[in-house]
Design an enzyme around this catalytic site. Structure first.
Site: not given
Length: 233
Positions: A60, A97, A125, A208, A211
């Site tokens: 992402s 993801g 991840n 968040d 990002h």
């Protein structure tokens, strides 16, 4: 590269949020892979159809989660290339993801193109989920080896990644070393830390805390360009 104490605290605080969002998005990743990748080409079609491709293969962070595709750093790299009148097309093959395992499974599909340069941004991840370090290393090795088998002339730039310390000091430090170790083993160019200057800065990250904002993506683009520019000029 070393993350500041502030960076560590902020990244640790938000890592659970990021992990949950990645789990939710991963379930949609496989079904949306073709759709996202079809839209991923960032050039405006002003180049030859035979233009060599710079493939950004990642998570992402590369996809530009939460932003318009045109604000993600691969699109900003395309702008730099266009401004220099260089004959390359950028393809953003980032998926939210994405792990090293799912990336390995997707490699055949994305290499159905004339890939000249691959910027490989995978592993974040894995680290946030506590995936075995050996599994992460092995998957990255297989991606590198299979990419070279598909195109022996492909240039691979490996984007280094670091993770918050909540997985323990040994895991965190060993994870960080995977990238320079593989770069040395396979004679790859290395971006020491993709999020250098962005990680942990609230002004450069979305709510968040993980990002990058559009401004943060500009910093990522500059970080990548410093390594990439010699390969395209």
């Amino acid at each position: 590269m070393k993350i500041t104490n502030l960076s560590i605290l902020i990244l640790a605080a938000f890592s659970l949020i990021f992990l949950n969002s990645c789990k939710n998005s991963e379930s949609d990743s496989a079904s949306s892979s073709e759709e996202i990748s079809t839209e991923a080409k960032t050039s405006e079609g002003n180049k030859s159809e035979e233009a060599p491709i710079i493939l950004f293969f990642g998570t992402s962070l590369t996809a530009g989660l939460g932003l318009d595709t045109a604000e993600a750093y691969p699109a900003l790299i395309q702008q730099k290339i266009d401004s220099l009148d260089l004959n390359y097309d950028v393809v953003n093959a980032g998926l939210s993801g994405e792990t090293t395992a799912s990336g390995l499974n997707r490699l055949d599909w994305v290499f159905k193109q004339n890939v000249s340069i691959m910027v490989l941004e995978l592993g974040a991840n894995d680290g946030l989920r506590g995936v075995s370090l050996e599994e992460t290393r092995t998957n990255l090795k297989k991606i590198i080896e299979e990419a070279k088998a598909k195109n022996p002339e492909v240039k691979i730039i490996l984007a280094g990644m670091q993770i918050p310390p909540n997985m323990g000091e040994e895991y965190t430090s060993t994870f960080k070393e995977i990238y320079p170790d593989l770069a040395q083993k396979y004679d790859l160019e290395l971006i020491p830390f993709l999020l250098e200057g962005v990680a942990g800065d609230p002004d450069l990250n979305q709510q968040d805390g993980i990002h990058p904002t559009a401004e943060g993506q500009h910093i990522l683009a500059n970080t990548v360009w410093e390594v990439l520019k010699d390969d395209v000029q």
